[in-house]
Enzyme design. Structure first.
Site, short mmCIF file in Angstrom:
data_model
loop_
_atom_site.label_atom_id
_atom_site.label_comp_id
_atom_site.label_asym_id
_atom_site.label_seq_id
_atom_site.Cartn_x
_atom_site.Cartn_y
_atom_site.Cartn_z
N GLY A 44 2.91 -7.77 8.14
CA GLY A 44 3.21 -9.06 8.74
C GLY A 44 2.73 -9.18 10.17
N ASP A 48 -3.36 -2.38 -1.79
CA ASP A 48 -1.93 -2.61 -2.00
C ASP A 48 -1.58 -4.09 -1.91
OD1 ASP A 48 -1.24 0.16 -2.25
OD2 ASP A 48 -1.55 0.35 -0.10
N ASP A 64 -8.85 -5.39 -0.36
CA ASP A 64 -7.67 -4.62 -0.01
C ASP A 64 -7.10 -4.06 -1.32
OD1 ASP A 64 -5.29 -3.75 1.44
OD2 ASP A 64 -4.30 -5.47 0.51
N ASP A 73 -4.15 -9.45 1.42
CA ASP A 73 -2.87 -10.15 1.60
C ASP A 73 -2.25 -9.98 2.97
OD1 ASP A 73 -0.37 -7.91 1.39
OD2 ASP A 73 -2.28 -7.26 0.57
#
Length: 226
Positions: free
Chosen positions: A54, A23, A21, A180
């Site tokens: 999220g 960012d 990933d 993340d």
């Protein structure tokens, strides 16, 4: 696919390809949030980014809304990129170099925009053809129409689709995803293993569900020592 930490490490050590990933993983910030700050709408866009990462908002909804709020133009993007210094998370280049030494291919898979990712990718030696990310579309006037929605990365589940396409194209046997956010987590499967990354931001849903969650690239490098 519910692997133990030890099994994930074993997949990593034998991986044909690792997908990173961008960012808050490869880079310490969120490119679209920084672009929004440049336009004076940083807080509004950051809230939507957090909802998408999220898992409380679909990625495509958040993407459309963020572009609408920023309302970018080709000239404004060009000016932003000229003023922005490319930066990578500590240890990223070292990990990429180590994986390549082991014969592993590296790809960047991002819900961000290729135009914003390119300078950092170039700095750490990732060619443009190995970046799977979104692209802005423009009217002839230079005003942004939105994202190119024909690309898989513009929607939820897009990273999984991108990995499927990589496997089909190259025939990779073992693919690892590192990231993340919830969009990274949902890319396994088809990725054979997932490593949750928390050096820049810790997203609780990812920390809870990832069987191997790290706080630095060094932790991953340590498991690749011969």
């Amino acid at each position: 696919m519910d692997l133990t930490k030890e099994q994930i490490i074993e997949v990593l050590r034998n991986a044909d390809a690792v997908c990173l990933d961008v960012d808050s993983t490869l880079c310490p910030d969120e490119g679209i949030d920084e672009f929004a700050k440049f336009h004076g709408v940083g807080d509004e866009v950051k809230e939507l980014t957090n909802k998408a990462m999220g898992g409380s908002m679909t990625f495509q909804e958040a993407l459309r809304e963020r572009i609408k709020i920023i309302n970018p133009t080709y000239i404004r993007l060009k000016t932003f990129l000229q003023q922005r210094t490319p930066i990578a998370t500590p240890g990223a280049k070292e990990l990429i170099d180590k994986l390549r030494e082991r014969g592993c291919y590296i790809f960047l898979i991002s819900g961000g925009f290729t135009e914003i990712i390119n300078p950092t990718a170039k700095m750490i030696g990732i060619p443009r053809e190995d970046i799977l990310a979104n692209k802005f579309l423009y009217y002839y006037t230079g005003q942004c129409v939105g994202a190119d929605e024909s690309l898989p990365t513009c929607r939820s589940g897009g990273k999984a689709k991108a990995i499927e396409e990589l496997r089909k194209k190259h025939g990779y046997k073992k693919i690892v995803m590192i990231g993340d956010g919830a969009t990274d987590l949902e890319a396994c499967p088809p990725a054979d293993a997932f490593i949750g990354f928390g050096a820049n931001v810790v997203r609780e849903v990812v920390k809870e569900k990832a069987n191997w969650f790290v706080y630095s690239f060094q932790e991953i490098l340590d498991e690749l020592k011969d």
